[in-house]
Design a protein around this motif. Structure first.
Motif, PDB file in Angstrom:
ATOM      1  N   THR A 207       0.820  -1.208   0.000  1.00 41.21           N
ATOM      2  CA  THR A 207       0.000   0.000   0.000  1.00 41.21           C
ATOM      3  C   THR A 207       0.859   1.265   0.000  1.00 41.21           C
ATOM      4  O   THR A 207       0.473   2.284  -0.567  1.00 41.21           O
ATOM      5  CB  THR A 207      -0.963   0.001   1.198  1.00 41.21           C
ATOM      6  OG1 THR A 207      -1.708  -1.216   1.191  1.00 41.21           O
ATOM      7  CG2 THR A 207      -1.932   1.161   1.143  1.00 41.21           C
ATOM      8  N   SER A 208       2.044   1.185   0.617  1.00 39.87           N
ATOM      9  CA  SER A 208       2.929   2.349   0.670  1.00 39.87           C
ATOM     10  C   SER A 208       3.765   2.501  -0.599  1.00 39.87           C
ATOM     11  O   SER A 208       4.510   3.468  -0.735  1.00 39.87           O
ATOM     12  CB  SER A 208       3.883   2.245   1.860  1.00 39.87           C
ATOM     13  OG  SER A 208       4.958   1.362   1.561  1.00 39.87           O
TER      14      SER A 208
ATOM     15  N   ASN B 203       5.218   6.638   6.656  1.00 38.88           N
ATOM     16  CA  ASN B 203       4.699   6.537   5.294  1.00 38.88           C
ATOM     17  C   ASN B 203       3.696   5.389   5.131  1.00 38.88           C
ATOM     18  O   ASN B 203       3.521   4.854   4.041  1.00 38.88           O
ATOM     19  CB  ASN B 203       5.821   6.422   4.256  1.00 38.88           C
ATOM     20  CG  ASN B 203       5.354   6.863   2.890  1.00 38.88           C
ATOM     21  OD1 ASN B 203       4.568   7.794   2.766  1.00 38.88           O
ATOM     22  ND2 ASN B 203       5.828   6.196   1.861  1.00 38.88           N
TER      23      ASN B 203
ATOM     24  N   LYS C 246       0.253   3.986   4.471  1.00 35.27           N
ATOM     25  CA  LYS C 246      -0.916   4.505   3.743  1.00 35.27           C
ATOM     26  C   LYS C 246      -2.101   3.590   4.029  1.00 35.27           C
ATOM     27  O   LYS C 246      -2.001   2.372   3.915  1.00 35.27           O
ATOM     28  CB  LYS C 246      -0.653   4.515   2.240  1.00 35.27           C
ATOM     29  CG  LYS C 246       0.574   5.310   1.823  1.00 35.27           C
ATOM     30  CD  LYS C 246       0.291   6.771   1.727  1.00 35.27           C
ATOM     31  CE  LYS C 246       1.325   7.505   0.940  1.00 35.27           C
ATOM     32  NZ  LYS C 246       2.398   8.063   1.638  1.00 35.27           N
ATOM     33  N   LYS C 247      -3.215   4.208   4.407  1.00 36.99           N
ATOM     34  CA  LYS C 247      -4.439   3.441   4.619  1.00 36.99           C
ATOM     35  C   LYS C 247      -5.627   4.365   4.463  1.00 36.99           C
ATOM     36  O   LYS C 247      -5.488   5.586   4.598  1.00 36.99           O
ATOM     37  CB  LYS C 247      -4.422   2.717   5.960  1.00 36.99           C
ATOM     38  CG  LYS C 247      -4.320   3.585   7.174  1.00 36.99           C
ATOM     39  CD  LYS C 247      -4.190   2.739   8.419  1.00 36.99           C
ATOM     40  CE  LYS C 247      -5.321   3.028   9.363  1.00 36.99           C
ATOM     41  NZ  LYS C 247      -5.266   2.286  10.590  1.00 36.99           N
TER      42      LYS C 247
ATOM     43  N   LEU D 215      -6.777   7.183   0.403  1.00 38.86           N
ATOM     44  CA  LEU D 215      -5.649   6.819   1.254  1.00 38.86           C
ATOM     45  C   LEU D 215      -5.072   8.062   1.926  1.00 38.86           C
ATOM     46  O   LEU D 215      -4.933   9.111   1.301  1.00 38.86           O
ATOM     47  CB  LEU D 215      -4.544   6.130   0.445  1.00 38.86           C
ATOM     48  CG  LEU D 215      -4.866   4.751  -0.112  1.00 38.86           C
ATOM     49  CD1 LEU D 215      -3.677   4.205  -0.896  1.00 38.86           C
ATOM     50  CD2 LEU D 215      -5.258   3.786   0.991  1.00 38.86           C
TER      51      LEU D 215
ATOM     52  N   CYS E 282      -1.923   9.330   4.928  1.00 39.31           N
ATOM     53  CA  CYS E 282      -0.613   8.950   5.465  1.00 39.31           C
ATOM     54  C   CYS E 282      -0.680   8.865   6.994  1.00 39.31           C
ATOM     55  O   CYS E 282      -1.206   9.758   7.657  1.00 39.31           O
ATOM     56  CB  CYS E 282       0.431   9.975   5.026  1.00 39.31           C
ATOM     57  SG  CYS E 282       2.110   9.403   5.271  1.00 39.31           S
TER      58      CYS E 282
END
Length: 160
Positions: free
Chosen positions: A69-70, A103, A105-106, A114, A116
């Motif tokens: 995801t990041s 960092n 991300k979700k 998304l 941070c």
């Protein structure tokens, strides 16, 4: 004359942990991450995440999801640690530490956008050598208890 050799003293648990955890979370590909997980965590890992027991595969899924995801752009910043060796060679012992993964991300709650975050983690680990051969470092984490929370990163808007 019989010579006896003192076993080599391995790097401290803090040094070993910072190196290995950075390799896990700062991996630049899924393959690199899986290799780092293999070199860091025992196959017989006992693992709890925020009090819930999970299998070793659960740890792998959590880490890979964070990395993917990041965009494989996580960064680990260790803040402190306490270590207790069980022997004079640092082959077996414990470490309690605190680090931040940056960092992350979700999605924001109720959204698919998304955002941070920083994952703040407190860890308690048992590290043991998996081989009796003192000529190489076979240490792995055999017990891992994580308490973690995600903190939104505050972004500042430039003045208009």
């Amino acid at each position: 004359m019989v010579r006896t050799y003192a076993p080599a003293v391995l790097p401290t648990f803090y040094s070993w942990s910072t190196e290995h955890i950075k390799k896990v979370f700062e991996a630049k590909s899924e393959r690199d991450c899986l290799q780092a997980l293999e070199e860091t965590f025992s196959q017989r890992l006992e693992f709890t995440f925020n009090g819930s027991p999970l299998p070793r595969l659960g740890l792998q899924k959590i880490v890979l999801a964070m990395l993917q995801t990041s965009g494989f752009c996580l960064n680990v910043d260790w803040l402190n640690a306490v270590e207790v060796p069980r022997d004079g060679c640092n082959r077996n012992g414990m470490l309690g530490g605190y680090y931040i993964i940056r960092n992350v991300k979700k999605p924001l709650p109720g959204s698919s956008t998304l955002a941070c975050f920083e994952r703040h983690k407190s860890v308690n680990v048992v590290i043991e050598s998996e081989s009796p051969d003192p000529s190489f470092d076979s240490r792995r984490i055999v017990k891992l208890a994580i308490v973690a929370t995600d903190v939104p990163v505050q972004t500042t808007q430039p003045p208009l």
